[in-house]
Design a protein around this motif. Structure first.
Motif, PDB file in Angstrom:
ATOM      1  N   LEU A 182      -0.157   7.074  17.592  1.00 49.09           N
ATOM      2  CA  LEU A 182      -0.378   7.525  16.197  1.00 49.09           C
ATOM      3  C   LEU A 182      -1.616   7.353  15.618  1.00 49.09           C
ATOM      4  N   LEU A 183      -2.387   6.289  16.037  1.00 47.14           N
ATOM      5  CA  LEU A 183      -3.827   6.154  15.856  1.00 47.14           C
ATOM      6  C   LEU A 183      -4.650   7.147  16.052  1.00 47.14           C
ATOM      7  N   TYR A 184      -4.492   7.985  16.865  1.00 46.85           N
ATOM      8  CA  TYR A 184      -5.427   9.241  17.258  1.00 46.85           C
ATOM      9  C   TYR A 184      -5.242  10.408  16.104  1.00 46.85           C
ATOM     10  N   LEU A 185      -3.913  10.346  15.477  1.00 41.50           N
ATOM     11  CA  LEU A 185      -3.716  11.470  14.288  1.00 41.50           C
ATOM     12  C   LEU A 185      -4.394  10.968  13.137  1.00 41.50           C
ATOM     13  N   THR A 186      -4.814   9.620  12.798  1.00 42.83           N
ATOM     14  CA  THR A 186      -5.389   9.281  11.707  1.00 42.83           C
ATOM     15  C   THR A 186      -6.836   9.484  11.355  1.00 42.83           C
ATOM     16  N   GLY A 187      -7.560   9.861  12.359  1.00 38.67           N
ATOM     17  CA  GLY A 187      -8.991  10.222  12.247  1.00 38.67           C
ATOM     18  C   GLY A 187      -9.743   8.948  12.296  1.00 38.67           C
ATOM     19  N   MET A 188      -9.206   7.722  12.737  1.00 38.20           N
ATOM     20  CA  MET A 188      -9.984   6.557  13.034  1.00 38.20           C
ATOM     21  C   MET A 188     -11.239   6.578  13.411  1.00 38.20           C
ATOM     22  N   SER A 237       3.732   5.743   7.112  1.00 35.94           N
ATOM     23  CA  SER A 237       3.617   5.702   5.896  1.00 35.94           C
ATOM     24  C   SER A 237       2.622   4.715   5.480  1.00 35.94           C
ATOM     25  N   CYS A 238       2.170   3.765   6.492  1.00 32.63           N
ATOM     26  CA  CYS A 238       1.152   2.723   6.381  1.00 32.63           C
ATOM     27  C   CYS A 238      -0.206   2.977   6.928  1.00 32.63           C
ATOM     28  N   LEU A 239      -0.058   3.364   8.292  1.00 35.18           N
ATOM     29  CA  LEU A 239      -1.400   3.202   9.313  1.00 35.18           C
ATOM     30  C   LEU A 239      -2.302   4.185   8.829  1.00 35.18           C
ATOM     31  N   PRO A 240      -1.978   5.513   8.361  1.00 38.90           N
ATOM     32  CA  PRO A 240      -3.218   6.223   7.757  1.00 38.90           C
ATOM     33  C   PRO A 240      -3.838   5.687   6.434  1.00 38.90           C
ATOM     34  N   HIS A 241      -3.191   5.033   5.493  1.00 40.63           N
ATOM     35  CA  HIS A 241      -3.906   4.497   4.374  1.00 40.63           C
ATOM     36  C   HIS A 241      -4.660   3.314   4.758  1.00 40.63           C
ATOM     37  N   ILE A 242      -4.432   2.518   5.718  1.00 41.93           N
ATOM     38  CA  ILE A 242      -5.105   1.506   6.354  1.00 41.93           C
ATOM     39  C   ILE A 242      -6.522   1.980   6.895  1.00 41.93           C
ATOM     40  N   VAL A 243      -6.200   3.132   7.704  1.00 35.80           N
ATOM     41  CA  VAL A 243      -7.372   3.505   8.432  1.00 35.80           C
ATOM     42  C   VAL A 243      -8.389   4.263   7.512  1.00 35.80           C
ATOM     43  N   HIS A 244      -7.803   4.837   6.318  1.00 31.67           N
ATOM     44  CA  HIS A 244      -8.660   5.465   5.313  1.00 31.67           C
ATOM     45  C   HIS A 244      -9.447   4.742   4.691  1.00 31.67           C
ATOM     46  N   ILE A 300       6.053  -9.102  23.948  1.00 30.32           N
ATOM     47  CA  ILE A 300       7.145  -9.350  22.879  1.00 30.32           C
ATOM     48  C   ILE A 300       7.804  -7.839  22.987  1.00 30.32           C
ATOM     49  N   ARG A 301       9.090  -7.601  23.063  1.00 29.26           N
ATOM     50  CA  ARG A 301       9.797  -6.488  22.650  1.00 29.26           C
ATOM     51  C   ARG A 301      11.254  -6.985  21.992  1.00 29.26           C
ATOM     52  N   PRO A 302      11.600  -6.252  20.821  1.00 32.43           N
ATOM     53  CA  PRO A 302      10.894  -5.405  20.353  1.00 32.43           C
ATOM     54  C   PRO A 302       9.411  -5.902  19.538  1.00 32.43           C
ATOM     55  N   ILE A 303       8.597  -4.971  19.254  1.00 33.28           N
ATOM     56  CA  ILE A 303       7.414  -5.500  18.613  1.00 33.28           C
ATOM     57  C   ILE A 303       7.847  -6.150  17.037  1.00 33.28           C
ATOM     58  N   PRO A 304       6.978  -7.389  17.001  1.00 30.23           N
ATOM     59  CA  PRO A 304       7.284  -7.917  15.706  1.00 30.23           C
ATOM     60  C   PRO A 304       7.376  -6.773  14.450  1.00 30.23           C
ATOM     61  N   LYS A 305       8.356  -7.121  13.381  1.00 29.19           N
ATOM     62  CA  LYS A 305       8.592  -6.178  12.446  1.00 29.19           C
ATOM     63  C   LYS A 305       7.275  -5.812  11.614  1.00 29.19           C
ATOM     64  N   VAL A 306       6.518  -6.703  11.341  1.00 33.17           N
ATOM     65  CA  VAL A 306       5.399  -6.506  10.460  1.00 33.17           C
ATOM     66  C   VAL A 306       4.363  -5.519  11.157  1.00 33.17           C
ATOM     67  N   LYS A 307       4.258  -5.577  12.589  1.00 36.38           N
ATOM     68  CA  LYS A 307       3.641  -4.578  13.432  1.00 36.38           C
ATOM     69  C   LYS A 307       4.296  -3.178  13.110  1.00 36.38           C
ATOM     70  N   GLN A 308       5.864  -3.086  13.205  1.00 34.20           N
ATOM     71  CA  GLN A 308       6.370  -1.883  13.115  1.00 34.20           C
ATOM     72  C   GLN A 308       5.904  -1.228  11.863  1.00 34.20           C
ATOM     73  N   ILE A 309       6.082  -2.173  10.651  1.00 29.30           N
ATOM     74  CA  ILE A 309       5.933  -1.591   9.413  1.00 29.30           C
ATOM     75  C   ILE A 309       4.487  -0.903   9.343  1.00 29.30           C
ATOM     76  N   LEU A 310       3.540  -1.831   9.598  1.00 28.41           N
ATOM     77  CA  LEU A 310       1.887  -1.461   9.539  1.00 28.41           C
ATOM     78  C   LEU A 310       1.669  -0.054  10.354  1.00 28.41           C
ATOM     79  N   SER A 311       2.416  -0.115  11.600  1.00 32.44           N
ATOM     80  CA  SER A 311       1.917   1.343  12.351  1.00 32.44           C
ATOM     81  C   SER A 311       2.855   2.238  12.028  1.00 32.44           C
ATOM     82  N   ASP A 312       3.656   2.202  11.099  1.00 32.58           N
ATOM     83  CA  ASP A 312       4.339   3.331  10.557  1.00 32.58           C
ATOM     84  C   ASP A 312       3.585   4.255  10.046  1.00 32.58           C
TER      85      ASP A 312
END
Length: 383
Positions: free
Chosen positions: A360-366, A324-331, A310-322
């Motif tokens: 972006l996932l590689y930059l979070t330290g996951m 501003s959100c993804l690092p907080h989830i990973v931490h 599916i393109r564009p990707i669902p909005k919820v995944k756009q927000i959570l992969s931003d």
């Protein structure tokens, strides 16, 4: 059958019937009969008719029971929390009217505990009757209350209610448009403050530091002025001494600008908050992660059954992969709580599936954080 049920005691959301209420009914009827006999003696010639339309029984024993609509709130909350609400034992005759009555009481009452009880009842009713009730029109208003409140009980009940209303897709869309996910993730990070988590046993011959030494070794990451950094313990002392307030601006590494204490979740809910929590910090994080997982599952990355991306990707995944959100989830992996770590792994898997922002996932330290994890629930993480 009626007489048999009449002699029994009942304690249901829509009926309280016991020895006291039976006695009060008997006394009222005897008083009414005595009055009619007296009137008949005074008007022996004239035909009398009983004014049954206006006959009412005042049950004094029920004066302390809070009743909204046709239901007693205490018993509704008790039954809703102790039984499966999908069970037919919890039946609401007019769920829309009752839900609206609860919400009206929530809006009109200034007592925080009453508001929290109304929200709990609304959660119970909405989970079972979401199709009849439909979309909740005040999601944005409720998020504003959540963002501005300082009471832990009210906060937890709002979070709980949000977890119920996502059964309706319209509510999810409103939640996404109103930055509701950012607010929830901000609250999820409070699990870092949870102090009752089990300690992972490790062998060491290092002497344990005294409380004073531990305090001195705390990282000085907070700035209330541009001169020097202070630790979180020092910040709490400043608050206790009244040297800083909710309007005081703070800064720590990771913030783009100086922010008021009332705008920083960690400080707001440790320095300013009042009331008792319904959730412990880690349990609230688990509840929020479950809510986010359910939202992501409502918006898959591929179509069924042709498995097209599916393109564009669902909005919820756009927000959570931003960022501003993804690092907080990973931490949240750094809590090392097995349940939280498993939920985070599941959520991240749903977020990055066919997501072009996977880099972006590689930059979070996951991956580094996962290697530090010593739990045994490896399968959901390795996925």
């Amino acid at each position: 059958m009626f007489f048999y049920q009449f002699t029994l005691n009942h304690s249901k959301p829509d009926l309280i019937w016991n020895h006291k209420t039976r006695e009060e009914l008997r006394e009222s009827l005897e008083k009414e009969i005595a009055f009619l006999k007296n009137e008949r003696e005074l008007h022996s010639v004239q035909l009398l008719s009983w004014n049954f339309d206006e006959f009412e029984v005042h049950y004094v024993s029920l004066d302390e029971e809070l009743k909204i609509g046709n239901y007693y709130l205490r018993l509704l909350l008790s039954q809703g929390s102790s039984t499966d609400i999908d069970n037919e034992s919890l039946y609401i005759k007019s769920p829309i009217e009752f839900f609206n009555a609860l919400y009206h009481r929530f809006l009109s009452n200034s007592n925080v505990h009453m508001k929290a009880d109304c929200l709990q009842a609304m959660s119970i009713i909405y989970e079972k009757y979401d199709e009849e009730i439909g979309a909740f029109s005040d999601v944005n208003f409720l998020l504003n209350i959540l963002n501005g409140c300082r009471n832990r009980t009210l906060r937890d009940r709002i979070v709980q209610f949000i977890g119920k209303i996502i059964k309706q897709q319209t509510n999810i869309r409103t939640l996404l448009r109103s930055d509701g996910l950012l607010i929830l993730i901000d609250l999820a990070t409070l699990s870092h403050l949870h102090v009752n988590r089990a300690v992972i046993p490790t062998q060491t011959n290092v002497i344990e530091a005294s409380p004073e030494m531990a305090r001195d070794s705390m990282e000085k990451e907070w700035h209330v002025s541009k001169d020097e950094a202070i630790s979180f313990a020092d910040l709490k002392d400043l608050w206790k001494d009244g040297k800083i307030s909710a309007e005081t601006k703070c800064w720590a590494q990771g913030y783009n600008s100086w922010r008021k204490i009332s705008e920083i979740a960690q400080l707001k809910w440790t320095l300013m908050a009042e009331g008792l929590s319904i959730f412990q910090e880690n349990n609230m994080t688990i509840y929020i992660l479950d809510t986010l997982i359910r939202i992501c599952e409502r918006y898959p990355s591929r179509t069924v059954p042709d498995n097209a991306i599916i393109r564009p990707i669902p909005k919820v995944k756009q927000i959570l992969s931003d960022e501003s959100c993804l690092p907080h989830i990973v931490h949240l992996l750094l809590t090392f709580d097995p349940v939280i770590v498993e939920r985070v792994a599941t959520l991240i898997y749903l977020i990055i599936e066919d997501n072009p922002r996977i880099s972006l996932l590689y930059l979070t330290g996951m991956f580094y954080f996962i290697l530090m994890y010593t739990g045994s629930n490896i399968l959901p993480i390795s996925r």
